[in-house]
Design a protein around this motif. Sequence first.
Motif, PDB file in Angstrom:
ATOM      1  N   ARG A  32      -4.803  -3.194   3.749  1.00 23.04           N
ATOM      2  CA  ARG A  32      -4.224  -2.083   3.940  1.00 23.04           C
ATOM      3  C   ARG A  32      -4.711  -1.518   5.257  1.00 23.04           C
ATOM      4  NH1 ARG A  32      -6.106   2.468  -0.477  1.00 23.04           N
ATOM      5  NH2 ARG A  32      -8.212   2.650   0.283  1.00 23.04           N
ATOM      6  N   SER A 122      -1.511  -4.562   5.960  1.00 20.17           N
ATOM      7  CA  SER A 122      -0.689  -5.079   4.770  1.00 20.17           C
ATOM      8  C   SER A 122      -1.096  -4.705   3.254  1.00 20.17           C
ATOM      9  CB  SER A 122      -0.767  -6.617   4.831  1.00 20.17           C
ATOM     10  OG  SER A 122       0.028  -7.483   3.905  1.00 20.17           O
ATOM     11  N   ARG A 123      -0.491  -3.617   2.950  1.00 21.89           N
ATOM     12  CA  ARG A 123      -0.779  -2.874   1.672  1.00 21.89           C
ATOM     13  C   ARG A 123      -0.083  -3.381   0.635  1.00 21.89           C
ATOM     14  NH1 ARG A 123       1.308   2.150  -0.627  1.00 21.89           N
ATOM     15  NH2 ARG A 123      -0.477   3.010  -1.808  1.00 21.89           N
ATOM     16  N   ASP A 153     -10.179  -5.453  -3.921  1.00 21.48           N
ATOM     17  CA  ASP A 153      -9.891  -4.060  -3.250  1.00 21.48           C
ATOM     18  C   ASP A 153     -10.566  -2.840  -3.732  1.00 21.48           C
ATOM     19  OD1 ASP A 153      -8.344  -4.550  -5.707  1.00 21.48           O
ATOM     20  OD2 ASP A 153      -6.622  -3.492  -5.083  1.00 21.48           O
TER      21      ASP A 153
END
Length: 193
Positions: A32, A122-123, A153
């Motif tokens: 992200r 790019s979440r 994450d």
Amino acid sequence: MRTAVIVGAGPAGLAAAIALRQVGFEVSVHERGDGTASRGTGLTLWPNGLAALERIGAADAVVSAALPAAGMAMWSHDGRVLYDVPSQVMDTVGGNGIALHRADLLGALHGLVEPGVVRFGSRCVGVRTGAGGATAVLGDGREVRADVLLGADGIRSRVRAMAGLGGDLRYGGVTLWGATIPFPPPPGPARGP
């Protein structure tokens, strides 16, 4: 070819990407953030961590970004030595490690991943699992399906929560303050000569 989607480009996500590529997976890493983070603090990697990095061919790159941790020591805020374990004692319990900043670890690992594998900004906002694979739903509406989806994450992992794994974080009664201060420390363990 088998495919893997990794959510998170921290040390675990990048190391997993390197390892999965070596066993034949086509990998994409979705982060992200907008680039390799310079945030973080100093880390010490001990022989078991170095052995894991050696296994995936990343040890040389990481060691070249680090200082040897010859022993282990801790000081109080006013400079009192709380404990000091010399290098020779560390050798009797598995050996010495290395010390480096988290950003340097990330840079070394990111340098071992092929261009285009890590997609910054790019979440992951959703996860679906089913027979034969999993799908990561991204913030821009795209969906990435793969044979394997790995959540790397962090402590507040959205992937883990969306998969129904784990519980709420609980306060353990300890507060840790950390800082990175740019000054030349005196010689000693994890600080070099």
